[in-house]
Design a protein around this motif. Structure first.
Motif, PDB file in Angstrom:
ATOM      1  N   GLU A  11      52.146   1.698  50.387  1.00 13.99           N
ATOM      2  CA  GLU A  11      53.245   2.436  51.000  1.00 13.99           C
ATOM      3  C   GLU A  11      52.760   3.689  51.695  1.00 13.99           C
ATOM      4  O   GLU A  11      53.194   4.024  52.784  1.00 13.99           O
ATOM      5  N   LYS A  12      51.879   4.413  51.035  1.00 16.60           N
ATOM      6  CA  LYS A  12      51.343   5.641  51.607  1.00 16.60           C
ATOM      7  C   LYS A  12      49.820   5.561  51.572  1.00 16.60           C
ATOM      8  O   LYS A  12      49.228   5.261  50.540  1.00 16.60           O
ATOM      9  N   ALA A  13      49.223   5.829  52.693  1.00 19.38           N
ATOM     10  CA  ALA A  13      47.755   5.761  52.770  1.00 19.38           C
ATOM     11  C   ALA A  13      47.126   6.884  51.951  1.00 19.38           C
ATOM     12  O   ALA A  13      47.667   7.992  51.886  1.00 19.38           O
ATOM     13  N   ARG A  14      46.011   6.563  51.299  1.00 13.19           N
ATOM     14  CA  ARG A  14      45.294   7.566  50.506  1.00 13.19           C
ATOM     15  C   ARG A  14      43.864   7.626  50.994  1.00 13.19           C
ATOM     16  O   ARG A  14      43.252   6.606  51.307  1.00 13.19           O
TER      17      ARG A  14
END
Length: 128
Positions: A11-14
Motif C-alpha cells: 500500500e505504501k512504499a518503504r
C-alpha cells in the motif's frame, strides 16, 4: 463486492535499509566479481550501481576519518575541559592552603619558643 488489494504491491512504499555489515559484504563481493558477476549480484540483490558507489564513498570516507582521529579518549567538550581545569586548580590551591597552615603553625610555635627563651634568659640575668 469489496476491492481486494493486490498482495504483490504494498500500500505504501518503504525505503530499504542496509546494515553496515551487509554493505561491506556486498562491496567485497562486488569488487571481487567480474563484469557478468557484478551484474548478477546487482540483479540478485535488487541494487543499483549508484548504491555501490555511495557505499564505496562511505567506506572510504569512514576509513579516512578513522585514520585522522587520534587514538585514546574522544576530545572533551568545552564544559568538561573547564571542569577539569577548575578541579586541578582547586587541588593546587588546597595544597597551598595546607602548606600555609603548617607554616603559620610552625611560626606560632617558634614565636612561643623565642618568648620562652627570652623570658628564661631575663630570669637568669636577674638571678645572677
Amino acid at each position: 463486492m469489496e476491492d481486494v488489494p493486490d498482495p504483490q504491491v504494498p500500500e505504501k512504499a518503504r525505503r530499504r535499509t542496509y546494515t553496515a555489515k551487509y554493505k561491506a559484504d556486498i562491496l567485497v563481493e562486488y569488487e571481487c566479481a567480474d563484469r557478468e558477476g557484478k551484474g548478477a549480484l546487482l540483479r540478485r540483490e535488487g541494487l543499483y550501481t549508484s548504491l555501490i558507489s555511495a557505499w564505496r564513498d562511505q567506506r572510504d570516507r569512514g576509513a579516512l576519518e578513522a585514520l585522522g582521529r587520534s587514538s585514546g579518549a574522544p576530545p572533551a567538550s568545552a564544559a568538561e575541559k573547564e571542569a577539569a581545569r577548575l578541579r586541578k586548580e582547586n587541588e593546587r590551591l588546597t595544597a597551598e592552603l595546607e602548606t600555609a597552615r603548617k607554616v603559620i603553625e610552625i611560626q606560632g610555635k617558634l614565636s612561643a619558643l623565642l618568648d620562652q627563651l627570652s623570658t628564661d634568659s631575663s630570669k637568669n640575668r636577674h638571678e645572677r
